[in-house]
Design an enzyme around this catalytic site. Structure first.
Site, PDB file in Angstrom:
ATOM      1  N   ARG A   1       0.778  -1.356   0.062  1.00 31.29           N
ATOM      2  CA  ARG A   1      -0.173  -0.019  -0.083  1.00 31.29           C
ATOM      3  C   ARG A   1       0.681   1.371   0.046  1.00 31.29           C
ATOM      4  O   ARG A   1       0.840   2.115  -1.063  1.00 31.29           O
ATOM      5  CB  ARG A   1      -0.749  -0.202   1.194  1.00 31.29           C
ATOM      6  CG  ARG A   1      -2.058   0.947   1.216  1.00 31.29           C
ATOM      7  CD  ARG A   1      -1.608   2.574   1.523  1.00 31.29           C
ATOM      8  NE  ARG A   1      -1.219   2.460   2.930  1.00 31.29           N
ATOM      9  CZ  ARG A   1      -0.424   3.439   3.318  1.00 31.29           C
ATOM     10  NH1 ARG A   1      -0.353   4.665   2.634  1.00 31.29           N
ATOM     11  NH2 ARG A   1       0.029   3.419   4.611  1.00 31.29           N
ATOM     12  N   ASP A   2       1.592   1.354   0.956  1.00 30.03           N
ATOM     13  CA  ASP A   2       2.545   2.563   1.193  1.00 30.03           C
ATOM     14  C   ASP A   2       3.453   2.795   0.242  1.00 30.03           C
ATOM     15  O   ASP A   2       3.776   3.855  -0.431  1.00 30.03           O
ATOM     16  CB  ASP A   2       2.822   2.681   2.527  1.00 30.03           C
ATOM     17  CG  ASP A   2       3.398   4.080   2.958  1.00 30.03           C
ATOM     18  OD1 ASP A   2       3.732   4.952   2.097  1.00 30.03           O
ATOM     19  OD2 ASP A   2       3.472   4.420   4.232  1.00 30.03           O
TER      20      ASP A   2
ATOM     21  N   HIS B   1       9.143   6.812   8.333  1.00 36.90           N
ATOM     22  CA  HIS B   1       9.560   7.060   7.077  1.00 36.90           C
ATOM     23  C   HIS B   1      11.278   7.262   7.427  1.00 36.90           C
ATOM     24  O   HIS B   1      11.480   7.649   8.416  1.00 36.90           O
ATOM     25  CB  HIS B   1       8.789   7.970   6.041  1.00 36.90           C
ATOM     26  CG  HIS B   1       7.574   7.517   5.612  1.00 36.90           C
ATOM     27  ND1 HIS B   1       7.526   6.925   4.295  1.00 36.90           N
ATOM     28  CD2 HIS B   1       6.540   7.326   6.293  1.00 36.90           C
ATOM     29  CE1 HIS B   1       6.265   6.586   4.150  1.00 36.90           C
ATOM     30  NE2 HIS B   1       5.540   6.922   5.305  1.00 36.90           N
TER      31      HIS B   1
ATOM     32  N   CYS C   1       4.494   9.211   0.725  1.00 38.06           N
ATOM     33  CA  CYS C   1       3.316   9.822   0.823  1.00 38.06           C
ATOM     34  C   CYS C   1       3.182  10.852  -0.386  1.00 38.06           C
ATOM     35  O   CYS C   1       3.701  11.928  -0.266  1.00 38.06           O
ATOM     36  CB  CYS C   1       2.814  10.242   1.990  1.00 38.06           C
ATOM     37  SG  CYS C   1       0.946  11.231   1.970  1.00 38.06           S
TER      38      CYS C   1
ATOM     39  N   ASN D   1       9.353   4.184   3.575  1.00 42.07           N
ATOM     40  CA  ASN D   1       9.290   3.522   4.959  1.00 42.07           C
ATOM     41  C   ASN D   1      10.770   2.906   5.526  1.00 42.07           C
ATOM     42  O   ASN D   1      11.438   2.557   4.459  1.00 42.07           O
ATOM     43  CB  ASN D   1       8.314   2.533   5.320  1.00 42.07           C
ATOM     44  CG  ASN D   1       6.656   3.033   5.302  1.00 42.07           C
ATOM     45  OD1 ASN D   1       6.289   3.202   4.016  1.00 42.07           O
ATOM     46  ND2 ASN D   1       6.305   3.439   6.278  1.00 42.07           N
TER      47      ASN D   1
HETATM   48  P1  HMG Z   1     -12.886  14.709  -1.966  1.00 40.48           P
HETATM   49  O1  HMG Z   1     -12.435  15.047  -3.644  1.00 40.48           O
HETATM   50  O2  HMG Z   1     -12.731  15.994  -1.244  1.00 40.48           O
HETATM   51  O3  HMG Z   1     -14.149  13.955  -2.031  1.00 40.48           O
HETATM   52  O4  HMG Z   1     -11.802  13.665  -1.600  1.00 40.48           O
HETATM   53  P2  HMG Z   1     -15.659  13.793  -2.606  1.00 40.48           P
HETATM   54  O5  HMG Z   1     -16.307  13.189  -1.324  1.00 40.48           O
HETATM   55  O6  HMG Z   1     -15.875  14.976  -3.079  1.00 40.48           O
HETATM   56  O7  HMG Z   1     -15.300  12.735  -3.651  1.00 40.48           O
HETATM   57  C1  HMG Z   1     -14.665  12.920  -4.782  1.00 40.48           C
HETATM   58  C2  HMG Z   1     -14.815  11.844  -5.932  1.00 40.48           C
HETATM   59  O8  HMG Z   1     -14.218  10.717  -5.244  1.00 40.48           O
HETATM   60  C3  HMG Z   1     -16.281  11.418  -6.091  1.00 40.48           C
HETATM   61  O9  HMG Z   1     -16.442  10.742  -7.166  1.00 40.48           O
HETATM   62  C4  HMG Z   1     -16.410  10.314  -4.978  1.00 40.48           C
HETATM   63  O10 HMG Z   1     -17.576   9.651  -5.322  1.00 40.48           O
HETATM   64  C5  HMG Z   1     -15.117   9.530  -5.052  1.00 40.48           C
HETATM   65  P3  HMG Z   1     -16.935  11.659  -8.546  1.00 40.48           P
HETATM   66  O11 HMG Z   1     -18.357  12.282  -8.110  1.00 40.48           O
HETATM   67  O12 HMG Z   1     -16.106  12.846  -8.778  1.00 40.48           O
HETATM   68  O13 HMG Z   1     -16.855  10.867  -9.563  1.00 40.48           O
HETATM   69  N1  HMG Z   1     -14.936   9.067  -3.673  1.00 40.48           N
HETATM   70  C6  HMG Z   1     -14.296   7.804  -3.707  1.00 40.48           C
HETATM   71  N2  HMG Z   1     -14.005   6.879  -4.503  1.00 40.48           N
HETATM   72  C7  HMG Z   1     -13.725   5.799  -4.087  1.00 40.48           C
HETATM   73  N3  HMG Z   1     -13.396   5.367  -2.971  1.00 40.48           N
HETATM   74  C8  HMG Z   1     -13.668   6.197  -1.952  1.00 40.48           C
HETATM   75  C9  HMG Z   1     -14.051   7.678  -2.322  1.00 40.48           C
HETATM   76  N4  HMG Z   1     -14.337   8.656  -1.882  1.00 40.48           N
HETATM   77  C10 HMG Z   1     -14.820   9.544  -2.598  1.00 40.48           C
HETATM   78  N5  HMG Z   1     -13.424   5.969  -0.890  1.00 40.48           N
HETATM   79  C11 HMG Z   1     -11.186  11.855  -0.204  1.00 40.48           C
HETATM   80  C12 HMG Z   1     -11.679  13.102  -0.577  1.00 40.48           C
HETATM   81  C13 HMG Z   1     -10.727  11.289   1.121  1.00 40.48           C
HETATM   82  C14 HMG Z   1     -11.915  10.795  -1.057  1.00 40.48           C
HETATM   83  C15 HMG Z   1      -9.707  11.998  -1.208  1.00 40.48           C
HETATM   84  O14 HMG Z   1      -8.947  13.246  -0.579  1.00 40.48           O
HETATM   85  C16 HMG Z   1      -8.757  10.796  -1.013  1.00 40.48           C
HETATM   86  O15 HMG Z   1      -9.075   9.802  -1.397  1.00 40.48           O
HETATM   87  N6  HMG Z   1      -7.696  10.989  -0.316  1.00 40.48           N
HETATM   88  C17 HMG Z   1      -6.723   9.862   0.003  1.00 40.48           C
HETATM   89  C18 HMG Z   1      -5.439  10.338  -0.368  1.00 40.48           C
HETATM   90  C19 HMG Z   1      -4.700   8.947  -0.005  1.00 40.48           C
HETATM   91  O16 HMG Z   1      -4.615   7.771  -0.270  1.00 40.48           O
HETATM   92  N7  HMG Z   1      -3.263   9.330   0.532  1.00 40.48           N
HETATM   93  C20 HMG Z   1      -2.521   8.388   0.717  1.00 40.48           C
HETATM   94  C21 HMG Z   1      -2.329   7.695   1.965  1.00 40.48           C
HETATM   95  S1  HMG Z   1      -2.226   8.380   3.470  1.00 40.48           S
HETATM   96  C22 HMG Z   1      -0.323   8.100   3.859  1.00 40.48           C
HETATM   97  O17 HMG Z   1       0.136   7.627   2.911  1.00 40.48           O
HETATM   98  C23 HMG Z   1       0.174   8.247   5.153  1.00 40.48           C
HETATM   99  C24 HMG Z   1       0.313   7.090   6.020  1.00 40.48           C
HETATM  100  O18 HMG Z   1       1.136   5.951   5.334  1.00 40.48           O
HETATM  101  C25 HMG Z   1       0.976   7.318   7.355  1.00 40.48           C
HETATM  102  C26 HMG Z   1       2.027   8.374   7.331  1.00 40.48           C
HETATM  103  O19 HMG Z   1       2.960   7.739   6.632  1.00 40.48           O
HETATM  104  O20 HMG Z   1       2.102   9.241   7.998  1.00 40.48           O
HETATM  105  C27 HMG Z   1      -0.956   6.251   5.993  1.00 40.48           C
HETATM  106 MG    MG Z   2       3.276   6.440   5.351  1.00 38.95          MG
END
Ligand code: HMG
Ligand code: MG
Length: 305
Positions: free
Chosen positions: A14-15, A210, A241, A250
């Protein structure tokens, strides 16, 4: 077999893969998870159910979750940002057992990552916790940017502690403290762990570190000495990220396995099998070298033999 004394959570699928410029084909992701399980990894974060517009690399999460190989002692998890993500988790037939949710300790990173404030994200997660509790699905919660934010710089320890408490109150079985941009240092990790452990049982704290500044392994050691027994890691040091510019992967799983095993601390992971897996990923899937130090050292030693 001796029970592992530490639990390593493999987050590479995933990450790691969320951050690759090219989308890795689903069969290769499947083989990666299979190889990891066969190498003795018991906890694997297989994918995420976030918006495919935001993270196209993991848009095949539903398909992958349905075909993950079932092993009796392997727990697969997926990262979800909202109710929509949890619905996808629920529908994904197969071996997923654990939901991971996430938010950041700093406002700007949270907004860049999930497009809302920290308080709004906590509210978005409430129904996810409720639905998961009703389904009997454990939820693990990440707090990102705990040691520093790529946009705001220093992050107050109190902000992390408050979020950890709130997440446990919502039902998190574990809080993973994420040093998203790898700026933490051992004294900071010790202090943070102690502060969070005042509010959350220590056995429910994990570290997700990380390696951007090359201190992740030192931070793992500091976390261990502070009583933490649960660590995230990524094979070969894969990862980052996409919403934290410049953040690298990581801590490498091989480095963590080697660190612990060389001190007689059992991880349950077969380092040789893991090195084989990383070599396969590097050569046959990604086509670029991975940075893990122990991984590279072991490869070099094999070439010399
Ligand atoms: P948004 O654009 O503000 O939300 O995104 P929305 O509700 O307006 O949705 C936009 C579109 O996405 C819509 O579709 C929704 O239906 C769809 P459209 O009408 O445009 O066709 N949608 C989805 N589709 C599939 N699955 C879903 C979903 N939700 C909405 N779950 C949102 C808000 C949270 C969805 C967006 O910002 C997002 O997906 N962000 C994720 C970013 C991400 O994955 N980042 C990396 C992971 S975090 C990380 O790596 C850190 C970590 O490792 C820890 C660390 O290192 O500290 C965990
Ligand atoms: Mg991470």
């Amino acid at each position: 077999m001796t029970e592992p004394a530490v639990t390593l959570f493999e987050v590479g699928p995933r990450d790691g893969l969320q951050n690759e410029p090219e989308t890795v084909p689903t069969p290769a992701k499947l083989e990666l998870c299979n190889r990891l399980a066969l190498a003795g990894v018991r906890f694997i974060e297989a994918t995420s159910f976030v918006s495919p517009k935001w993270i196209p690399q993991l848009a095949d999460g539903d398909e992958l979750a349905g075909i993950l190989p079932a092993f009796p002692d392997v727990v697969y998890a997926a990262l979800v940002p909202n109710e929509r993500g949890y619905e996808r988790f629920r529908k994904a037939a197969g071996a997923l057992h654990l939901t991971h949710v996430f938010l950041s300790a700093s406002e700007t990173h949270n907004r860049k990552n999930v497009n809302c404030s920290v308080a709004e994200q906590l509210e978005r997660l409430r129904p996810v916790f409720d639905a998961a509790a009703a389904d009997g699905v454990p939820v693990r919660a990440y707090i990102s940017t705990v040691c520093g934010c790529p946009y705001e710089g220093a992050v107050a320890e109190a902000a992390v502690v408050d979020l950890a408490r709130a997440l446990v109150e919502l039902g998190a079985v574990e809080v993973a403290l994420g040093d998203t941009i790898g700026v933490g240092h051992p004294a900071q990790v010790r202090s943070l762990v102690a502060a969070v452990a005042d509010e959350v049982p220590q056995e429910r704290i994990a570290l997700h570190l990380h390696d951007t500044y090359g201190r992740a392994l030192a931070n793992v050691q500091a976390g261990y000495e502070a009583g933490i027994r649960r660590f995230d890691a990524s094979l070969g040091g894969l990862g980052g990220c996409p919403y934290a510019p410049g953040a690298s992967g990581n801590v490498a799983t091989e480095d963590v396995v080697d660190l612990f095993e060389s001190a007689g601390i059992v991880t349950g992971i077969d380092l040789d099998a893991l090195v084989d897996t990383t070599a396969w990923l590097e050569r046959d899937v990604l086509g670029r070298p991975l940075p893990g130090r122990v991984y590279r050292a072991r490869l070099g030693a094999r070439e010399r033999d």
